[in-house]
Design an enzyme around this catalytic site. Structure first.
Site, PDB file in Angstrom:
ATOM      1  N   SER A   1     -12.747   6.068  -5.474  1.00  0.00           N
ATOM      2  CA  SER A   1     -11.395   6.040  -4.892  1.00  0.00           C
ATOM      3  C   SER A   1     -11.413   6.744  -3.712  1.00  0.00           C
ATOM      4  O   SER A   1     -12.495   7.038  -3.475  1.00  0.00           O
ATOM      5  CB  SER A   1      -9.977   5.367  -5.317  1.00  0.00           C
ATOM      6  OG  SER A   1      -9.424   5.582  -4.500  1.00  0.00           O
ATOM      7  N   LEU A   2     -10.501   7.145  -2.501  1.00  0.00           N
ATOM      8  CA  LEU A   2     -10.475   7.652  -1.562  1.00  0.00           C
ATOM      9  C   LEU A   2      -8.615   8.507  -2.362  1.00  0.00           C
ATOM     10  O   LEU A   2      -7.940   8.116  -2.329  1.00  0.00           O
ATOM     11  CB  LEU A   2     -10.768   7.468  -0.531  1.00  0.00           C
ATOM     12  CG  LEU A   2     -11.680   7.167  -0.051  1.00  0.00           C
ATOM     13  CD1 LEU A   2     -11.655   6.457   0.835  1.00  0.00           C
ATOM     14  CD2 LEU A   2     -12.898   8.367  -0.199  1.00  0.00           C
TER      15      LEU A   2
ATOM     16  N   ASP B   1       3.922   1.426  -0.751  1.00  0.00           N
ATOM     17  CA  ASP B   1       4.915   1.798  -2.080  1.00  0.00           C
ATOM     18  C   ASP B   1       3.422   2.584  -3.790  1.00  0.00           C
ATOM     19  O   ASP B   1       3.974   3.663  -4.014  1.00  0.00           O
ATOM     20  CB  ASP B   1       5.066   0.605  -2.897  1.00  0.00           C
ATOM     21  CG  ASP B   1       6.537  -0.198  -2.239  1.00  0.00           C
ATOM     22  OD1 ASP B   1       7.126   1.242  -1.652  1.00  0.00           O
ATOM     23  OD2 ASP B   1       6.846  -0.663  -2.401  1.00  0.00           O
TER      24      ASP B   1
ATOM     25  N   LYS C   1     -10.691   2.195   8.066  1.00  0.00           N
ATOM     26  CA  LYS C   1     -11.019   2.667   6.984  1.00  0.00           C
ATOM     27  C   LYS C   1     -10.641   0.425   6.668  1.00  0.00           C
ATOM     28  O   LYS C   1      -9.577  -0.067   6.586  1.00  0.00           O
ATOM     29  CB  LYS C   1     -10.124   3.091   5.622  1.00  0.00           C
ATOM     30  CG  LYS C   1      -9.528   3.116   4.927  1.00  0.00           C
ATOM     31  CD  LYS C   1      -8.981   3.490   3.780  1.00  0.00           C
ATOM     32  CE  LYS C   1      -8.777   3.115   2.977  1.00  0.00           C
ATOM     33  NZ  LYS C   1      -8.421   1.516   2.456  1.00  0.00           N
TER      34      LYS C   1
ATOM     35  N   CYS D   1      18.768  -3.183 -21.089  1.00  0.00           N
ATOM     36  CA  CYS D   1      19.088  -4.318 -22.109  1.00  0.00           C
ATOM     37  C   CYS D   1      18.567  -3.703 -23.297  1.00  0.00           C
ATOM     38  O   CYS D   1      17.259  -3.761 -24.030  1.00  0.00           O
ATOM     39  CB  CYS D   1      18.033  -5.568 -21.670  1.00  0.00           C
ATOM     40  SG  CYS D   1      19.156  -7.012 -23.187  1.00  0.00           S
TER      41      CYS D   1
ATOM     42  N   ASP E   1       0.876  -1.135  -0.177  1.00  0.00           N
ATOM     43  CA  ASP E   1       0.299  -0.311  -0.336  1.00  0.00           C
ATOM     44  C   ASP E   1       1.304   1.152   0.272  1.00  0.00           C
ATOM     45  O   ASP E   1       0.458   2.028  -0.643  1.00  0.00           O
ATOM     46  CB  ASP E   1      -0.749   0.063   1.620  1.00  0.00           C
ATOM     47  CG  ASP E   1      -2.112  -0.809   1.195  1.00  0.00           C
ATOM     48  OD1 ASP E   1      -2.224  -1.472   0.430  1.00  0.00           O
ATOM     49  OD2 ASP E   1      -2.762  -1.196   2.379  1.00  0.00           O
TER      50      ASP E   1
END
Length: 727
Positions: free
Chosen positions: A100-101, A53, A135, A451, A51
């Site tokens: 979402s929040l 990250d 939450k 690469c 969460d």
């Protein structure tokens, strides 16, 4: 109570130090990583990013999009919620989007949130109340009741379209089948979760299968094809909000939640009413202290403006309401030894370092890997060479502090220098690909080393093939990641490029050693595999474009290109024309300026939602001889279905550019801007020849005069409110 937000922005340069090219590359990288994390979390129920990250990546993306608004992508995760619903369930279009929040991490984030709300509403003084509630870390669910009867239940999905899980939801004891005294239409929204005790009992009795955590167990249980399986799982439900209503529940958030409880829904007893920032933070601290003893997982506290009329005025951003904030808890941590650093090569050639750790338990989950992001992060410096983490570079053999939030690959937060061995040496990041030996280079300003092997690099080829058969691309049943790896290494029936998939049956028929006779296969399974491949010979244009795995071209961008050009031939013609511009062969610095005025390049870069960075990647990929030959071989095997143009709902100001000036007396400037953007308009700060409409209040001054001189239509606030539907 304040805690440091742990993210990887420290290894990224300040936006002010970036040029447009570097910013575009980073935006594309962030968008891809966040989109994949959404897929892992919302569709696969198997997150691989913490969460913390995830939040850090989204914050960095928002910072870059604000600094470079011209590079903001239409498929940006900052404009999306969750992920597309999975196959296997019917689809439900939400009457009102499930949002979402916005996240906060420190006390200052809460203070800023309250200040923004007051500023937007024009409330300098006076009481402004907020609710505060735990939450819940579960799966969002919307329940639709008509005339008091439960008629539909849907997951959030991508916020617009969710999965129909009505039969499964009916098996959850906390969800009433019938309501008394409810509005004729009522959509109740809340969270499906599993208690710690039930989770432990489930793992002990599930025939040896062990779920990673309660959230995964709840999500996987609700999304079972067989409702009987869901019924056997101990799922629970907390109600905290609503969608479509035929009649208002109350005048306040708290009153509406109390009304839901009166209908028979479980609501969280820890919900509190707060009248200032101090009370909000006190509730956050109180709930955090109880976190370990609640018996279910939470990851923060949600604050909501209590007055519902204020919520209506505040409205929504693209994916989040302005009237709510999720104040997250700090991530859990643990110390362990870093045994070694491995390098993985992705489909775009990116060399990704992974820390292999001595297994350690963090928050009840055993972890043994951690992401190290890139070589600058390992070295303890940012891309400009400046030191970060006070010189604490990360080395093999170090004792490291890791953190996690949920069942995820953790991140290294710190290094214990006092335990570092005297003969320890800095990690030397490889400059050649560990898979194919090709040079691995970093372009100026790029944080990732890549690469250069392209098609000769087996790691890239395998990852490209995995992407090609993935759900949003060709989605070939029975040909997943493991099968791709097996066929890639197969000396008799190899799959080394996409076209090989569609010649597999023909080649198998010519072989003495038939696939059906091999271990792990049989006549029936081979027949089903070949049938699944044949079924995907007809492929929509947008899926084909996405399946090619072109850097920066995500699902939404692929759809935009498909709808703009309509056919594969038309897209190729535009790409080839752009590639033949003399300036395309110039050095990068000269190329961008020279191409800006070229007609073929302009045709591509002026497509709404398609930027120069994406176009350059598209043209480069599709005109490289080896890559183009491989794609041509694929096209010879499939039939590409032309795209259709999506009809977009229009408003009187859709696509127009507005400017607001003077004093607006009946709504704040921020509210007016939000209303205009929600109606499809662009809001500029100054008047120019491109301005379509100037909304002028008292004290308009020079902008009104300039608009008159340019022939721009000028209206007053009353006319604006008539257009915007306000009062």
């Amino acid at each position: 109570m304040t805690h440091e937000k742990q993210d990887d922005s420290a290894v990224r340069p300040d936006p002010g130090a970036l040029d447009e090219q570097r910013a575009g590359d980073e935006i594309a990288d962030l968008s891809a990583r966040i989109a994949q994390a959404n897929e892992d979390y919302h569709v696969k129920d198997a997150p691989v990013l913490s969460d913390a990250d995830y939040d850090a990546l989204k914050q960095r993306l928002l910072v870059l999009e604000r600094a470079f608004p011209q590079l903001a992508r239409p498929d940006s995760p900052s404009h999306r919620v969750g992920a597309a619903p999975a196959e296997g369930f019917g689809k439900v279009v939400h009457a009102q989007r499930m949002m979402s929040l916005e996240n906060g991490f420190a006390e200052t984030d809460v203070t800023d949130f309250v200040a923004r709300v007051r500023s937007f509403l024009g409330l300098r003084d006076g009481d402004l109340a907020f609710t505060a509630e735990p939450k819940i870390d579960g799966l969002s669910l919307s329940l639709r009741y008509e005339d008091g009867f439960l008629v539909e239940a849907a997951t959030r999905g991508d916020g617009t379209v969710g999965e129909n899980v009505t039969a499964n939801a009916r098996t959850i004891a906390d969800i009433p089948h019938r309501l008394s005294g409810a509005p004729a239409i009522l959509e109740v929204r809340g969270e499906v979760y599993m208690s710690h005790a039930d989770f432990q009992r489930l793992n002990a009795t599930e025939g040896g299968r062990v779920f990673a955590n309660p959230r995964n167990a709840a999500a996987g249980s609700l999304r079972q094809i067989d409702p009987d399986v869901t019924a056997s799982r101990p799922l629970r439900f907390f109600a905290y909000g609503w969608g479509e209503l035929s009649q208002a529940l109350a005048e306040t958030q708290m009153g509406a939640v109390e009304r839901l409880a009166a209908f028979g829904f479980q609501t969280n007893p820890l919900t509190r009413l707060c009248h200032d920032v101090g009370q909000m933070l006190a509730v956050w601290a109180e709930i955090e202290q109880q976190r370990a003893t609640l018996g279910y997982d939470i990851d923060g506290v949600v604050y909501k403006v209590n007055d519902l009329s204020y919520q209506t005025r505040l409205g929504y951003r693209s994916t989040t309401p302005r009237w709510a904030l999720a104040h997250k808890f700090p991530a859990e941590t643990a110390w362990t030894r870093l045994d070694r650093i491995d390098i993985q090569v992705g489909r775009t050639g990116a060399l990704s370092p992974i820390a292999r750790l001595e297994p350690v338990t963090v928050g009840g989950v055993v972890v043994s890997n951690a992401t190290l992001h890139n070589e600058d992060y390992i070295a303890g410096r940012d891309s400009s060479g400046a030191s970060i983490r006070e010189g604490r570079d990360i080395r093999e053999g170090d004792w490291v502090k890791i953190y996690r939030a949920g069942d995820v690959i953790p991140k290294i937060a710190d290094v214990d220098l006092s335990r570092r061995s005297a003969d320890s040496a800095p990690y030397s990041f490889p400059e050649t690909c560990p898979q194919c030996g090709s040079d691995a280079i970093r372009e100026p300003g790029d944080s990732v080393r890549r690469c250069t092997g392209g098609l000769i690099c087996p790691a890239q080829a395998i990852e490209k093939l995995k992407h090609f058969v993935s759900r949003a691309a060709f989605d070939i049943e029975g040909l997943g990641a493991k099968q791709i790896e097996m066929f890639f290494a197969d000396p008799i029936l190899p799959i080394r490029e996409p076209a090989d998939i569609f010649t597999l049956a023909e080649r198998d028929a010519r072989n003495i050693a038939r696939l059906k006779n091999r271990e792990g296969f049989g006549a029936r399974s081979v027949e089903k595999l070949f049938a699944a491949i044949e079924d995907k010979r007809r492929i929509p244009l947008e899926r084909l474009i996405f399946a090619l795995g072109i850097r920066h071209v995500g699902e939404v961008a692929a759809g935009i290109l498909a709808r703009h050009f309509g056919t594969w031939d038309a897209l190729l013609a535009a790409v080839d024309a752009a590639a033949h511009e003399p300036a395309f062969a110039a050095d990068d610095k000269d190329r961008r300026a020279a191409l800006a005025g070229s007609p073929h390049w302009t045709e591509l870069t002026t497509i709404n939602g398609i930027g120069a960075v994406l176009v350059q990647s598209l043209v480069t990929t599709l005109t490289q001889p080896a890559e183009r030959a491989s794609i041509d071989r694929l096209i010879a095997q499939v039939q590409v279905i032309p795209a259709t143009v999506r009809q977009i709902q229009q408003t009187p100001i859709s696509g127009k550019t507005l400017v607001f000036t003077g004093t607006l007396e009946r709504m704040t400037r921020a509210e007016a801007k939000a209303r205009a953007e929600a109606m499809g308009a662009k809001v500029a700060g100054s008047v120019s020849a491109k301005t379509d409409l100037l909304v002028a209040g008292p004290g308009a001054g020079s902008k009104a005069a300039k608009a008159a001189g340019l022939g721009v239509t000028v209206i007053d606030e009353d006319e604006w409110l008539r257009i915007a539907g306000g009062s």
